[in-house]
Design a protein around this motif. Structure first.
Motif, PDB file in Angstrom:
ATOM      1  N   LYS A 122      40.685  49.860  36.298  1.00 31.38           N
ATOM      2  CA  LYS A 122      39.313  49.570  36.708  1.00 31.38           C
ATOM      3  C   LYS A 122      38.763  50.585  37.706  1.00 31.38           C
ATOM      4  O   LYS A 122      37.586  50.951  37.665  1.00 31.38           O
ATOM      5  CB  LYS A 122      39.235  48.169  37.309  1.00 31.38           C
ATOM      6  CG  LYS A 122      37.839  47.800  37.798  1.00 31.38           C
ATOM      7  CD  LYS A 122      37.413  46.427  37.370  1.00 31.38           C
ATOM      8  CE  LYS A 122      35.953  46.199  37.718  1.00 31.38           C
ATOM      9  NZ  LYS A 122      35.481  44.886  37.408  1.00 31.38           N
TER      10      LYS A 122
ATOM     11  N   GLU B 161      39.348  37.107  37.532  1.00 31.11           N
ATOM     12  CA  GLU B 161      39.860  38.440  37.186  1.00 31.11           C
ATOM     13  C   GLU B 161      41.254  38.589  37.799  1.00 31.11           C
ATOM     14  O   GLU B 161      41.455  38.260  38.970  1.00 31.11           O
ATOM     15  CB  GLU B 161      38.939  39.521  37.755  1.00 31.11           C
ATOM     16  CG  GLU B 161      37.554  39.550  37.126  1.00 31.11           C
ATOM     17  CD  GLU B 161      36.676  40.637  37.743  1.00 31.11           C
ATOM     18  OE1 GLU B 161      37.162  41.356  38.650  1.00 31.11           O
ATOM     19  OE2 GLU B 161      35.514  40.752  37.328  1.00 31.11           O
TER      20      GLU B 161
ATOM     21  N   TYR C  47      44.621  41.074  38.699  1.00 26.42           N
ATOM     22  CA  TYR C  47      44.975  42.470  38.943  1.00 26.42           C
ATOM     23  C   TYR C  47      46.438  42.635  39.351  1.00 26.42           C
ATOM     24  O   TYR C  47      46.860  42.133  40.407  1.00 26.42           O
ATOM     25  CB  TYR C  47      44.105  43.055  40.056  1.00 26.42           C
ATOM     26  CG  TYR C  47      42.643  43.191  39.685  1.00 26.42           C
ATOM     27  CD1 TYR C  47      42.170  44.343  39.053  1.00 26.42           C
ATOM     28  CD2 TYR C  47      41.738  42.164  39.966  1.00 26.42           C
ATOM     29  CE1 TYR C  47      40.821  44.466  38.721  1.00 26.42           C
ATOM     30  CE2 TYR C  47      40.396  42.283  39.638  1.00 26.42           C
ATOM     31  CZ  TYR C  47      39.947  43.435  39.007  1.00 26.42           C
ATOM     32  OH  TYR C  47      38.626  43.557  38.669  1.00 26.42           O
TER      33      TYR C  47
END
Length: 879
Positions: A169, A159, A161
């Motif tokens: 999120k 993931e 970010y």
């Protein structure tokens, strides 16, 4: 823009440890965390292609956070021993790859990652921080990306970010992650937060007020009331939690950027460490030439010239000990011969006058003149040789000795033997050949020469060390008197093969296909619908949604239709029993009716392969096809034995040990009651039922005998009360009573099994009666399930292993008797405790006598190894 990648060392190592199944190298070192870490690291570096790279680690010393709050991270369990021992290994690997390690006493890895990432951003670099810890999301900006690996089935998913991703999120900005932690706390770090505020409320408060200071300034306005009172009463805790959760981006740490500049990670030192750790599929990343890491090949010579070959062979005749390797390709075609003396190794190409016959005859002569000859994987080379009985006794197989010394590996390639017993790092077959097949290479290709020479050289020079180890571990006799003679017995069985009737197989395949169609229609009728019975998802929907059957277990992919779930339902629901029957018929058709046909050779016989270096217990295994797995539990499965026929004028004679493992248990434990029962031919299961259920011997019911049989065999395999309750479909309490009553009836068995566990814990291994060792590393595991598994291994390995040794000795003795008496009968198959001999009809009586004498006379135990002998015109009839 230049880019720096920073990895949170302990976090990724921990994630890798739990994401990769347990791995160990030959030295018993756990390696799964290191292996997983490197895979994640390579994936990140391949994707990011950074200019700079460093890895941060925590130190054991307390940090400023511990001084502020003594209970910080106080709820964390100690690191598991299997993981702890891998921390210095990954550091050693990174240092070998010239990757700088970031560590500073009094600060956490997070602080160093934050400090370096923020400085890099200020200096105009892109920064990528890799961690499994979401606390680091507070560092995310448009130029600092946080990458969080997640282990998924089939690989690692990551993931990513930046600022926008965090907001999407979590509904807060990256820096506000700190405010969330201040309110809701963090159980993993034991950050308290404030009572009664969870993630939902904390997110709402941060979204509305921005920070805890502003929230506290408007505390009277906060809703719900519980959150308002909590913040008012515990604001000091929120402030402390905020400080604990804040990464110090101004720590007194400075990364030397020149040392962090990406260079070639694939150094000679890293290559050697990968070899030591046995990360074979990582070696292809290294471009370390043969000369750089190995000088052995300087003593290798190759020829296709007859005159030179003759000179070399004369030279080799003066050697007392030789190594050899007959190289063949995937089609078992001869390619050449390598022979090693003390100083040099010679490869003779299968070219011109150096024919297969010339070279194999030359080797046979060398073996006769030498005192000892050593090779690897002897059995596959025997098809090229005609050896005298005296020559056979001179040859040792290094792969088999390596197997005895470490039976858990499963594979014993020459490069591993060189590393383990010679301390040499040499290229394996995969490195030398890549994806090229031997059959695609010219006879004089140097790669063939190197491959054969390494085999021969390793066999010769590793054997002295292995023999010394075998002697020290009391396994030299096992090696020389059991395992080495067995090679010739198994080679003879493979050469002989067993006749299989393709016509009968075809007929069975047709009948099974018809049976499948019949069951299919019956299942559709019961379901009131048509569907794919082979699809677990569709089957689950029919059984548990449409038909509303009980006992469903939902998984991510749908309802589980595993055998144990269906078997519990089968007695009450005919459709489930039909599904189980369908699966069984489908398995029989695909694996046996269709599968076996592919292995029938031009001579009408199946020539399977028997392996003696695969199982940890010492049992022989079989592949291509697995003839030991021909089903016998159902009549439909047993019928496949009708496919196997003796050749014309012959008959099958089948000898099967009766209850060998229980007899071995009686002998090894010395339990008088069990020994007396076997000596006096008392039915052991009836006797056990009488003892366990407190029933007179003549009043034991068939059900009691069946249950006692399950207890008897369960004890051999170290069964638990839970396991027995599942097998017999009784309560765990009842199963526990059965086991306790069993041990009360046979007290020395309990003593023997308990002592086996104690011995295995003390020594690290357990041994059979014949001194075969089985390491039990599971006993030192920090995982309860693993330790319990280790205890079962410690209990059952001496029994199963001794039974495996007995059948091996019986095979050798029967085989040697058949040859020494010049009989035409031959041993063709071994299945667990059963030997199958193909004998001319006129030799049947003599073969029966030999089987009786050799199989029953193989041990000197106080309990006789009883056998059952049957004859027949096919394997079904003979069993």
């Amino acid at each position: 823009m230049e880019k720096i990648v920073l990895i949170d060392g302990h976090s990724i190592l921990n994630r890798a440890y739990y994401g990769v199944p347990d791995l160990t190298n030959s030295d018993g070192l756990h390696t799964n965390a290191v292996y997983g870490f490197l895979n994640i690291m390579f994936k990140i570096l391949d994707e990011e292609k950074p200019d700079y790279f460093a890895v941060a680690f925590d130190l054991k010393a307390p940090t400023f956070r511990h001084k502020m709050y003594e209970q910080y991270k106080g709820t964390r369990k100690p690191m598991q021993e299997e993981l702890r021992q891998q921390v210095p290994v990954i550091k050693e690997m990174l240092e070998a790859m010239q990757v700088p390690l970031m560590m500073l006493e009094g600060y956490e890895a997070d602080d160093l990652l934050g400090t370096v990432a923020k400085k890099a951003e200020a200096d105009g670099l892109e920064a990528v921080v890799v961690s499994g810890d979401r606390d680091l999301l507070q560092l995310a900006t448009d130029h600092i990306m946080i990458r969080i690996p997640k282990t998924k089935k089939g690989g690692t998913e990551i993931e990513d970010y930046h600022t926008a991703d965090v907001i999407e999120k979590y509904q807060v900005t990256p820096i506000q992650i700190i405010e969330l932690k201040a309110l809701m706390g963090d159980s993993s770090d034991n950050i308290p937060g404030i009572p009664g505020v969870g993630e939902k409320t904390a997110t709402k408060l941060v979204a509305e007020y921005g920070c805890i200071e502003n929230a506290y300034a408007h505390v009277d306005e906060i809703k719900p009331n519980k959150a308002r009172e909590s913040l008012r009463d515990h604001y000091d805790m929120a402030q402390m939690s905020k400080e604990l959760a804040t990464i110090n981006i101004h720590s007194p740490f400075e990364l030397d950027m020149e040392k962090a500049r990406m260079t070639d990670l694939y150094t000679k030192e890293a290559f050697e460490l990968c070899k030591k750790l046995e990360f074979k599929n990582m070696l292809s990343r290294f471009e370390v030439s043969q000369e750089e890491h190995n000088h052995t090949a300087e003593s290798f010579h190759m020829t296709s010239d007859l005159t030179q070959a003759q000179e070399w062979l004369e030279k080799l005749k003066k050697e007392q000990q030789i190594g050899f390797y007959l190289l063949s390709d995937e089609k078992q075609e001869f390619c050449g011969l390598a022979v090693s003396g003390k100083e040099e190794t010679f490869f003779f190409c299968n070219q011109g006058f150096l024919t297969e016959q010339y070279l194999t005859s030359a080797l046979e002569e060398l073996i006769e003149t030498a005192e000892q000859a050593v090779t690897l994987q002897l059995k596959r080379q025997l098809r090229f040789l005609q050896l005298s009985e005296s020559a056979k006794k001179k040859i040792l197989d290094g792969a088999i000795s390596a197997y005895l010394l470490n039976p858990l590996k499963g594979e014993y390639p020459y490069e591993d033997l060189a590393k383990d017993y010679m301390k040499e790092l040499i290229p394996g077959a995969a490195e030398l050949l890549g994806k090229i097949k031997i059959s695609d290479l010219n006879a004089e290709d140097e790669r063939l020469s190197l491959l054969a020479c390494y085999q021969s050289h390793t066999a010769l020079h590793s054997m002295s060390v292995m023999l010394e180890r075998l002697q020290g571990e009391e396994m030299e006799r096992l090696f020389e008197e059991m395992e080495m003679p067995l090679v010739y017995t198994l080679a003879g069985m493979e050469k002989e093969g067993i006749r299989a009737d393709a016509g009968i197989l075809k007929e069975y395949a047709q009948k099974l296909g018809e049976k499948m169609q019949e069951l299919e229609q019956e299942i559709y009728a019961e379901a009131g619908d048509t569907f794919n019975i082979n699809s677990p998802k569709q089957l689950g929907n029919i059984l548990f949604e449409k038909l509303q059957l009980p006992g469903s277990k939902k998984t991510k992919s749908g309802y589980s239709t595993a055998a144990d779930i269906l078997e519990n339902l089968a007695p009450d629901y005919p459709i489930v029993q039909k599904v189980l029957d369908y699966r069984q018929v489908a398995k029989l058709k695909s694996t046996y009716a269709d599968g076996l046909a592919a292995f029938i050779g031009e001579d009408g016989r199946i020539h399977g392969t028997f392996h003696q270096t695969v199982t940890a217990t010492g049992r022989i295994s079989s592949t291509d096809p697995n003839l030991q797995n021909i089903p016998i539990r159902t009549e439909m499965g047993r019928l496949f034995r009708k496919v196997f026929l003796p050749k014309e004028g012959c008959i099958f004679v089948d000898a099967d040990y009766s209850q060998i493992e229980l007899r071995v248990l009686a002998a090894l434990s010395g339990d008088e009651a069990l020994i007396h029962a076997f000596q006096n031919n008392i039915d052991i299961h009836t006797l056990t039922a009488s003892q366990v259920f407190h029933t007179p011997l003549d009043q034991v019911t068939p059900l009691q005998r069946r249950n006692a049989k399950a207890v008897n065999f369960g004890i051999v395999y170290g069964i638990s009360a839970f396991g027995l309750s599942q097998d017999l479909k009784i309560s765990r309490k009842e199963a526990s009573e059965y086991i306790n009553n069993y041990f009360a009836s046979y007290p020395k068995i309990k003593e023997f099994l308990d002592q086996a566990v104690v011995t295995a814990k003390e020594q690290g291994y357990i041994a059979t009666y014949y001194h075969r060792r089985r390491p039990v590393p599971e006993l030192t595991s920090s995982n309860f399930m693993q330790r319990s598994f280790g205890e079962r291994i410690a209990m059952n390995s001496p029994i199963q292993g001794t039974a495996a040794d007995i059948i091996k000795l019986a095979m050798i003795r029967v085989d040697q008797r058949l040859h020494s008496e010049n009989l035409k009968a031959r041993l063709v198959l071994q299945v667990h405790d059963e030997l199958l001999v193909e004998a001319p009809v006129e030799e049947e009586a003599r073969v029966r006598e030999i089987l009786h004498e050799e199989m029953m006379g193989v041990t000197d135990f106080p309990v006789e190894m009883d056998i059952d002998i049957q004859s027949g015109s096919d394997w079904y009839e003979a069993h």
